[in-house]
Design an enzyme around this catalytic site. Structure first.
Site, PDB file in Angstrom:
ATOM      1  N   ASN A 184      -4.605   6.107   1.192  1.00 12.02           N
ATOM      2  CA  ASN A 184      -3.513   6.345   0.503  1.00 12.02           C
ATOM      3  C   ASN A 184      -2.942   6.121  -0.513  1.00 12.02           C
ATOM      4  O   ASN A 184      -2.551   5.115  -1.026  1.00 12.02           O
ATOM      5  CB  ASN A 184      -2.554   6.074   1.399  1.00 12.02           C
ATOM      6  CG  ASN A 184      -1.605   7.156   1.548  1.00 12.02           C
ATOM      7  OD1 ASN A 184      -1.051   7.076   0.371  1.00 12.02           O
ATOM      8  ND2 ASN A 184      -0.270   7.268   2.825  1.00 12.02           N
ATOM      9  N   LYS A 225       0.751   4.590  -1.082  1.00 10.37           N
ATOM     10  CA  LYS A 225       0.611   3.367  -0.085  1.00 10.37           C
ATOM     11  C   LYS A 225       0.413   2.270  -2.109  1.00 10.37           C
ATOM     12  O   LYS A 225       0.973   0.974  -2.471  1.00 10.37           O
ATOM     13  CB  LYS A 225       0.125   3.431   0.703  1.00 10.37           C
ATOM     14  CG  LYS A 225       0.697   3.011   1.919  1.00 10.37           C
ATOM     15  CD  LYS A 225       0.347   3.090   2.492  1.00 10.37           C
ATOM     16  CE  LYS A 225       0.441   3.634   4.426  1.00 10.37           C
ATOM     17  NZ  LYS A 225      -0.717   3.237   5.572  1.00 10.37           N
ATOM     18  N   GLU A 235     -11.047   2.916  12.380  1.00 16.15           N
ATOM     19  CA  GLU A 235     -10.106   3.772  13.154  1.00 16.15           C
ATOM     20  C   GLU A 235      -9.054   2.985  13.574  1.00 16.15           C
ATOM     21  O   GLU A 235      -9.086   2.190  14.428  1.00 16.15           O
ATOM     22  CB  GLU A 235     -11.197   4.527  13.942  1.00 16.15           C
ATOM     23  CG  GLU A 235     -10.487   5.458  14.788  1.00 16.15           C
ATOM     24  CD  GLU A 235     -11.080   6.696  16.321  1.00 16.15           C
ATOM     25  OE1 GLU A 235     -10.261   7.060  16.873  1.00 16.15           O
ATOM     26  OE2 GLU A 235     -12.286   5.969  15.948  1.00 16.15           O
ATOM     27  N   ASP A 267       0.803  -0.580   8.038  1.00 19.31           N
ATOM     28  CA  ASP A 267       0.773   0.352   8.631  1.00 19.31           C
ATOM     29  C   ASP A 267       2.007   1.233   9.236  1.00 19.31           C
ATOM     30  O   ASP A 267       2.607   0.026   9.293  1.00 19.31           O
ATOM     31  CB  ASP A 267       0.666   0.211  10.093  1.00 19.31           C
ATOM     32  CG  ASP A 267       0.152   1.228  10.792  1.00 19.31           C
ATOM     33  OD1 ASP A 267      -0.805   2.052  10.773  1.00 19.31           O
ATOM     34  OD2 ASP A 267       0.577   1.909  11.493  1.00 19.31           O
ATOM     35  N   PHE A 311       5.398  10.502  -1.181  1.00 22.36           N
ATOM     36  CA  PHE A 311       4.476  11.220  -0.736  1.00 22.36           C
ATOM     37  C   PHE A 311       4.761  11.206   1.246  1.00 22.36           C
ATOM     38  O   PHE A 311       6.029  11.094   1.166  1.00 22.36           O
ATOM     39  CB  PHE A 311       3.103  10.069  -1.274  1.00 22.36           C
ATOM     40  CG  PHE A 311       3.529   9.105   0.372  1.00 22.36           C
ATOM     41  CD1 PHE A 311       2.898   9.005   1.793  1.00 22.36           C
ATOM     42  CD2 PHE A 311       3.697   7.735  -0.364  1.00 22.36           C
ATOM     43  CE1 PHE A 311       3.201   7.458   2.628  1.00 22.36           C
ATOM     44  CE2 PHE A 311       4.308   6.897  -0.275  1.00 22.36           C
ATOM     45  CZ  PHE A 311       3.749   6.090   1.783  1.00 22.36           C
ATOM     46  N   TYR A 349       6.671  11.883   4.296  1.00 22.96           N
ATOM     47  CA  TYR A 349       7.528  12.650   4.607  1.00 22.96           C
ATOM     48  C   TYR A 349       8.993  12.378   3.747  1.00 22.96           C
ATOM     49  O   TYR A 349      10.047  12.556   3.947  1.00 22.96           O
ATOM     50  CB  TYR A 349       8.098  12.233   6.168  1.00 22.96           C
ATOM     51  CG  TYR A 349       6.817  12.648   6.820  1.00 22.96           C
ATOM     52  CD1 TYR A 349       7.161  13.783   7.501  1.00 22.96           C
ATOM     53  CD2 TYR A 349       5.796  11.458   7.571  1.00 22.96           C
ATOM     54  CE1 TYR A 349       5.926  13.975   9.089  1.00 22.96           C
ATOM     55  CE2 TYR A 349       4.873  11.799   8.427  1.00 22.96           C
ATOM     56  CZ  TYR A 349       5.274  12.755   9.215  1.00 22.96           C
ATOM     57  OH  TYR A 349       4.318  12.886  10.333  1.00 22.96           O
ATOM     58  N   ARG A 390       8.954  -0.024   3.259  1.00 28.56           N
ATOM     59  CA  ARG A 390       7.721  -0.741   2.703  1.00 28.56           C
ATOM     60  C   ARG A 390       8.444  -1.281   1.497  1.00 28.56           C
ATOM     61  O   ARG A 390       7.470  -2.850   1.512  1.00 28.56           O
ATOM     62  CB  ARG A 390       6.731  -0.119   2.424  1.00 28.56           C
ATOM     63  CG  ARG A 390       5.044  -0.244   1.263  1.00 28.56           C
ATOM     64  CD  ARG A 390       4.561   0.665   0.864  1.00 28.56           C
ATOM     65  NE  ARG A 390       4.230   1.487   2.137  1.00 28.56           N
ATOM     66  CZ  ARG A 390       4.903   2.830   2.731  1.00 28.56           C
ATOM     67  NH1 ARG A 390       6.012   3.435   1.688  1.00 28.56           N
ATOM     68  NH2 ARG A 390       4.239   3.503   4.106  1.00 28.56           N
TER      69      ARG A 390
HETATM   70  P1  ITT Z   1      -3.888   4.485   5.700  1.00 32.29           P
HETATM   71  O1  ITT Z   1      -3.777   3.768   7.095  1.00 32.29           O
HETATM   72  O2  ITT Z   1      -5.238   4.242   4.841  1.00 32.29           O
HETATM   73  O3  ITT Z   1      -3.373   2.833   4.825  1.00 32.29           O
HETATM   74  P2  ITT Z   1      -1.923   5.758   5.826  1.00 32.29           P
HETATM   75  O4  ITT Z   1      -1.706   7.213   5.374  1.00 32.29           O
HETATM   76  O5  ITT Z   1      -3.266   6.497   6.904  1.00 32.29           O
HETATM   77  O6  ITT Z   1      -3.166   5.179   4.882  1.00 32.29           O
HETATM   78  P3  ITT Z   1      -0.134   5.096   7.962  1.00 32.29           P
HETATM   79  O7  ITT Z   1      -2.230   5.222   9.131  1.00 32.29           O
HETATM   80  O8  ITT Z   1       0.093   3.873   8.149  1.00 32.29           O
HETATM   81  O9  ITT Z   1      -1.323   5.047   6.824  1.00 32.29           O
HETATM   82  O10 ITT Z   1       0.240   6.468   8.484  1.00 32.29           O
HETATM   83  C1  ITT Z   1       1.102   6.442   7.922  1.00 32.29           C
HETATM   84  C2  ITT Z   1       1.982   7.688   7.420  1.00 32.29           C
HETATM   85  O11 ITT Z   1       3.192   7.875   7.873  1.00 32.29           O
HETATM   86  C3  ITT Z   1       1.897   8.404   6.870  1.00 32.29           C
HETATM   87  O12 ITT Z   1       0.782   9.332   6.084  1.00 32.29           O
HETATM   88  C4  ITT Z   1       2.808   8.841   6.350  1.00 32.29           C
HETATM   89  O13 ITT Z   1       2.510  10.578   6.563  1.00 32.29           O
HETATM   90  C5  ITT Z   1       4.389   8.479   6.582  1.00 32.29           C
HETATM   91  N1  ITT Z   1       4.639   7.585   6.307  1.00 32.29           N
HETATM   92  C6  ITT Z   1       4.929   6.162   5.751  1.00 32.29           C
HETATM   93  N2  ITT Z   1       5.520   5.610   5.342  1.00 32.29           N
HETATM   94  C7  ITT Z   1       5.862   6.466   4.737  1.00 32.29           C
HETATM   95  C8  ITT Z   1       6.839   6.580   2.588  1.00 32.29           C
HETATM   96  O14 ITT Z   1       7.144   5.862   2.252  1.00 32.29           O
HETATM   97  N3  ITT Z   1       6.824   8.305   2.915  1.00 32.29           N
HETATM   98  C9  ITT Z   1       6.731   8.978   2.888  1.00 32.29           C
HETATM   99  N4  ITT Z   1       5.937   8.915   4.601  1.00 32.29           N
HETATM  100  C10 ITT Z   1       5.739   7.437   4.868  1.00 32.29           C
END
Ligand code: ITT
Length: 480
Positions: A290, A293, A318, A347, A427, A429, A456
């Protein structure tokens, strides 16, 4: 399995021929597949000390003062390990096939597979005679255990359970089925992975024993492994030996998986030498796909003298966990073990009060929607007409070391969900979420502003605190 084998393992109580008389166990060659921590790890040192035997070095080691050697007569000779397949008797002529079979099974796991254990706790079994550290296995480890049990069964000439079966134990249908197919009544869906710590206990102060064991094992409640270990006990010997460590596939090619550094190395000085601070840099792989992140982690950790690298073509595992901790550990460990590097993963998710914590750990896949925009629209649909808009973001950041050691940091931020999106930054939400005490959404803030109050940002601030004066003491690590 041959016909004669299946007759041999016919459970008691059936009309089939009785089990043949087995030779004295000491006269038989035995094999087992175990999880055995690396010799240099603190966990291995602590565990081997409790047993009084360092199986990798093949020599006795001093026990802590509260331990008695007679409490280790059964467990000690095996050395410190967690059983994946039982200690089975075999014909020594099978060794090459057994080893090839274990390698082939391990090679079937997906790249980045997570052989993990979590939730470690000390338990007393069998009326307090056996003391263990019991843990929960990750899905990949459970699958591997089943695969190994099935594939190695043809090489088994006798099982440690044969004697109990002859005495009428393990007579339930599923136990009979397992004995017949796998030579063990245990395993499969009811496998209880554990490290045996004491066997047999005959002391008078079990509470002291529990206290001592818990104190020593508290830092090792979560672990991960880069492969399995083939153990052998030679005919006529009492002690076990390590025959081969068998790593997950990909460890050898790990260097190719690492992409460009996220940030550039410090520029060389005029004389072509790098500065000493650049040399001292700790290199950490950031295990996320992501980019949002990545930006936040890079900005938040800029105060540490770390070089952050991307994961390149490394395939992220996964996310099969049900907690943020499990998923973050899976991602970080997959990278750490496969690449042989320190790795960091996050996560995270959004938990909405009126939706009973939805989407939570499933935030990235909410409603099976594939883009941030669609997920935001789906969330707004789910909240249509609801007056309670309370929610919180949660982040768990895990730093994993190649020896399986983990550090865990958690951050949360409460707030509300708007009726519609606002802002272009961030990014996920972010455009819908206003943190408590703020009027702007996270998407209307700069990176630094979001970091100062976000989930985070808080988890990473805790990591920064712990690392400000070097690597923290390992005893601080604890996952619930
Ligand atoms: P990685 O697993 O590759 O790190 P991912 O986007 O799939 O990336 P997650 O499995 O941790 O990450 O999913 C977290 C989701 O929660 C992310 O895709 C967003 O939709 C949401 N999210 C997490 N942190 C956020 C933030 O700081 N702002 C907005 N949405 C967030």
């Amino acid at each position: 399995m041959s016909d004669s084998d299946s007759a041999r393992f016919q459970p008691s109580g059936s009309s089939q021929p009785a089990l043949p008389q087995l030779g004295h166990p000491d006269q038989e060659t035995k094999f087992a597949v175990y999880l055995c921590p690396p010799a240099a790890s603190d966990f291995y040192r602590v565990g081997s000390g409790l047993l009084g035997f360092d199986v990798r070095a093949g020599q006795p080691v001093p026990m802590p003062e509260f331990m008695r050697s007679e409490w280790q007569t059964d467990a000690g000779p095996y050395g410190f390990h967690l059983t994946v397949t039982e200690a089975f008797s075999t014909d020594p002529a099978h060794w090459p096939d057994i080893e090839a079979e274990v390698r082939a099974c391990v090679a079937c796991l997906s790249p980045g597979a997570f052989l993990g254990l979590s939730g470690g706790r000390v338990e007393a079994w069998e009326d307090g005679k056996v003391w263990v550290q019991r843990l929960n296995a990750s899905p990949a480890l459970t699958v591997l255990q089943t695969l190994l049990s099935a594939r190695l069964a043809p090489y088994v000439s006798a099982s440690p359970f044969d004697w109990e079966v002859r005495e009428g134990k393990y007579a339930r249908p599923h136990e009979q089925a397992r004995m017949k197919l796998l030579h063990t009544p245990r395993g499969l869906d009811s496998w209880q992975p554990h490290f045996t710590l004491v066997q047999p206990y005959s002391g008078s102060d079990p509470e002291r024993l529990r206290h001592e064991l818990e104190a020593r094992l508290a830092p090792f409640q979560t672990q991960s492994y880069g492969g399995v270990t083939l153990f052998e006990r030679r005919a006529g010997e009492q002690q076990w030996r390590v025959r081969a460590d068998i790593p997950l596939l990909g460890a050898e090619t790990s260097a190719e998986l690492v992409q460009e550094p996220l940030r550039q190395e410090a520029a060389p000085t005029a004389g072509g030498m790098t500065t000493s601070s650049a040399l001292a840099r700790k290199r950490v792989v950031v295990a996320t796909g992501n980019p949002g992140k990545v930006r936040e982690i890079e900005e938040a950790l800029s105060g540490l003298n770390w070089q952050l690298d991307g994961i390149g073509s490394f395939p992220m595992p996964e996310e099969t966990g049900v907690t943020y901790e499990e998923n973050a550990a899976m991602k970080a460990c997959a990278a750490a073990i496969t690449m042989g590097r320190v790795a960091l993963a996050d996560d995270s998710g959004l938990e909405v009060e009126v939706l009973d914590g939805e989407p939570g750990v499933y935030s990235a896949r909410y409603g099976n929607r594939t883009s941030d925009l669609d997920r935001n629209m789906y969330l707004l649909e789910r909240l249509r007409g609801k007056t309670n808009r309370r929610a919180k973001f949660v982040s768990v950041v895990i730093l994993a070391y190649p020896d399986g050691h983990l550090e865990s940091y958690r951050g949360e931020v409460p707030g509300v969900i708007l009726e519609g999106p606002r802002g272009e930054g961030g990014f996920g939400y972010d455009p819908l979420f206003v943190p408590d005490g703020e009027t702007r959404t996270l998407a209307e803030m700069t990176l630094a502003e979001k970091r100062a109050l976000s989930h985070r940002g808080r988890a990473l601030a805790a990591l920064m605190d712990a690392h400000r004066s070097g690597e923290p003491e390992r005893e601080v690590t604890r996952l619930e």
